[in-house]
Write an enzyme that holds these catalytic residues in place. Structure first.
Site, PDB file in Angstrom:
ATOM      1  N   GLN A  17      25.332  27.268 -10.965  1.00 56.99           N
ATOM      2  CA  GLN A  17      24.337  27.964 -11.780  1.00 56.99           C
ATOM      3  C   GLN A  17      23.312  28.662 -10.895  1.00 56.99           C
ATOM      4  O   GLN A  17      22.910  28.147  -9.855  1.00 56.99           O
ATOM      5  CB  GLN A  17      23.651  26.968 -12.718  1.00 56.99           C
ATOM      6  CG  GLN A  17      23.023  27.624 -13.931  1.00 56.99           C
ATOM      7  CD  GLN A  17      22.798  26.638 -15.061  1.00 56.99           C
ATOM      8  OE1 GLN A  17      23.470  25.617 -15.139  1.00 56.99           O
ATOM      9  NE2 GLN A  17      21.882  26.950 -15.947  1.00 56.99           N
ATOM     10  N   SER A  56      28.168  21.927  -8.084  1.00 61.06           N
ATOM     11  CA  SER A  56      27.772  21.431  -9.398  1.00 61.06           C
ATOM     12  C   SER A  56      28.801  21.870 -10.446  1.00 61.06           C
ATOM     13  O   SER A  56      29.941  21.427 -10.405  1.00 61.06           O
ATOM     14  CB  SER A  56      26.344  21.874  -9.738  1.00 61.06           C
ATOM     15  OG  SER A  56      25.859  21.193 -10.868  1.00 61.06           O
ATOM     16  N   LEU A  57      28.446  22.766 -11.389  1.00 50.94           N
ATOM     17  CA  LEU A  57      29.426  23.200 -12.385  1.00 50.94           C
ATOM     18  C   LEU A  57      30.648  23.819 -11.717  1.00 50.94           C
ATOM     19  O   LEU A  57      31.759  23.808 -12.268  1.00 50.94           O
ATOM     20  CB  LEU A  57      28.815  24.185 -13.377  1.00 50.94           C
ATOM     21  CG  LEU A  57      28.720  25.657 -12.960  1.00 50.94           C
ATOM     22  CD1 LEU A  57      29.973  26.444 -13.332  1.00 50.94           C
ATOM     23  CD2 LEU A  57      27.497  26.311 -13.554  1.00 50.94           C
ATOM     24  N   ARG A  94      28.457  20.197 -21.465  1.00 50.75           N
ATOM     25  CA  ARG A  94      27.639  19.769 -20.330  1.00 50.75           C
ATOM     26  C   ARG A  94      26.297  20.489 -20.335  1.00 50.75           C
ATOM     27  O   ARG A  94      25.240  19.877 -20.140  1.00 50.75           O
ATOM     28  CB  ARG A  94      28.395  20.047 -19.035  1.00 50.75           C
ATOM     29  CG  ARG A  94      27.736  19.557 -17.743  1.00 50.75           C
ATOM     30  CD  ARG A  94      28.684  19.836 -16.582  1.00 50.75           C
ATOM     31  NE  ARG A  94      28.197  19.360 -15.287  1.00 50.75           N
ATOM     32  CZ  ARG A  94      27.488  20.090 -14.431  1.00 50.75           C
ATOM     33  NH1 ARG A  94      27.168  21.336 -14.738  1.00 50.75           N
ATOM     34  NH2 ARG A  94      27.110  19.593 -13.272  1.00 50.75           N
ATOM     35  N   HIS A 132      20.512  16.915 -11.977  1.00 52.59           N
ATOM     36  CA  HIS A 132      20.895  16.015 -10.879  1.00 52.59           C
ATOM     37  C   HIS A 132      19.786  15.023 -10.521  1.00 52.59           C
ATOM     38  O   HIS A 132      19.477  14.804  -9.356  1.00 52.59           O
ATOM     39  CB  HIS A 132      21.326  16.834  -9.659  1.00 52.59           C
ATOM     40  CG  HIS A 132      22.523  17.683  -9.923  1.00 52.59           C
ATOM     41  ND1 HIS A 132      23.777  17.156 -10.115  1.00 52.59           N
ATOM     42  CD2 HIS A 132      22.649  19.027 -10.077  1.00 52.59           C
ATOM     43  CE1 HIS A 132      24.625  18.143 -10.358  1.00 52.59           C
ATOM     44  NE2 HIS A 132      23.967  19.281 -10.349  1.00 52.59           N
ATOM     45  N   GLN A 152      28.266  12.844 -11.209  1.00 47.82           N
ATOM     46  CA  GLN A 152      27.702  14.103 -10.713  1.00 47.82           C
ATOM     47  C   GLN A 152      26.487  14.558 -11.528  1.00 47.82           C
ATOM     48  O   GLN A 152      25.578  15.195 -11.005  1.00 47.82           O
ATOM     49  CB  GLN A 152      28.793  15.179 -10.752  1.00 47.82           C
ATOM     50  CG  GLN A 152      28.400  16.506 -10.151  1.00 47.82           C
ATOM     51  CD  GLN A 152      29.054  17.664 -10.888  1.00 47.82           C
ATOM     52  OE1 GLN A 152      28.884  17.807 -12.102  1.00 47.82           O
ATOM     53  NE2 GLN A 152      29.784  18.480 -10.166  1.00 47.82           N
TER      54      GLN A 152
END
Length: 314
Positions: A10, A94-95, A119, A204, A253
């Site tokens: 992102q 991440s994503l 998510r 996170h 995660q």
């Protein structure tokens, strides 16, 4: 020459992303259409025309970035004969880890789109707007030790942790607004520049536990296969191919640190990678790769010209 594919996270979204791909390649149009159908949403239209504030919403940005990354991977495969297994490893920020898993055949495209939509929604729901914050600690003194010291100081006022260890000089902290504000003060005392980030939630961090619980339920019912190449996991910074370990780590995660610097160092060191190719929108990971592994080549594959040049260079 050992190759690794990288998949952005992102922040790399932009109105118009992926349009040169859909104009040039049938398979890219098919990817976008399948995602639209899976979500029951004209995400492709939002990607093409905006508005930007809607594209930037976490629930839209996450599947949109995945769409472009997977489109690039499939164009490489179908139109240029460069399959994912030409690389030794893949990693996503991440994503982007979902994008990597989808491109490597561990998750179906439709399931990946739905999981990322959820998510994004779950991460937004986890903490009321305004209660959480994130900040980037940058500059030559902004190493992990400084960031951890700042986060420890911030935790006196609220939750504050290191969220993204991107590279030396670029580390992100996350937590409650009070905790992050105090950590910013400490980071400045220690000689770092600290920039509050314009984000909608403290990603996170332990505050994302409600989102992790939602993702645990969703991932429990998802079909996950072994990827055709190992994926370097964000949580462990090591390669992973076991479906059940992948399922568990995708849940971890959500609240865990993105160990990107360590992931890149492992690939450039023990992984033997001498060339990184970023698949998708933007060049953020390419820039990080050049800082973390300066002896390796790093290229961003955003559009037809870059994809063709890369394929011809192999």
């Amino acid at each position: 020459m050992s190759l690794a594919f990288l998949f952005p996270g992102q922040g790399s979204q932009a109105v118009g992303m992926g349009q040169s791909l859909v104009e040039a390649f049938t398979v890219a149009r098919e990817v976008f259409q399948e995602i639209d159908d899976a979500l029951g949403q004209k995400l492709s239209a939002l990607m093409k025309d905006g508005p930007e504030d809607q594209l930037t919403l976490t629930e839209n940005a996450q599947p949109a970035l995945m769409a472009v990354s997977v489109a690039v991977a499939r164009v490489l495969d179908r139109d240029f004969g460069v399959s994912m297994d030409r690389a030794a490893w893949a990693a996503g920020h991440s994503l982007g880890q979902y994008s990597a898993l989808c491109a490597a055949g561990a998750l179906s495209l439709s399931d990946t789109a739905r999981l990322l939509k959820l998510r994004g929604q779950a991460m937004q729901r986890a903490v009321p707007v305004g209660e959480g914050a994130m900040a980037s600690l940058i500059g030559p003194k902004s190493d992990l030790a400084l960031a951890e010291a700042a986060a420890k100081a911030g935790s006196a006022a609220g939750v504050c942790v290191v969220a993204n260890d991107n590279n030396a000089g670029n580390i992100v902290i996350s937590g409650t607004r009070a905790g992050v504000d105090l950590a910013i003060e400490k980071a400045k005392e220690l000689g770092a520049r600290a920039i509050p980030l314009n984000v909608s939630a403290p990603f996170h961090s332990p505050l994302m536990q409600p989102a992790a619980d939602e993702m645990a339920e969703a991932l429990a019912g998802a079909a996950i296969s072994a990827p055709i190449i190992p994926i370097i996991d964000n949580v462990t910074a090591r390669p992973e191919s076991d479906p059940e370990a992948i399922r568990r780590l995708l849940v971890e995660q959500v609240t865990g640190r993105v160990r990107w610097r360590e992931s890149m160092e492992w690939m450039a060191g023990k992984g033997g990678v001498t060339r990184f190719a970023e698949l998708g929108s933007g060049k953020v990971l390419t820039g990080m790769a050049k800082r973390i592994a300066p002896d390796a080549e790093a290229v961003a594959l955003n559009g037809p010209e870059e994809i063709e040049a890369f394929a011809l260079s192999l």
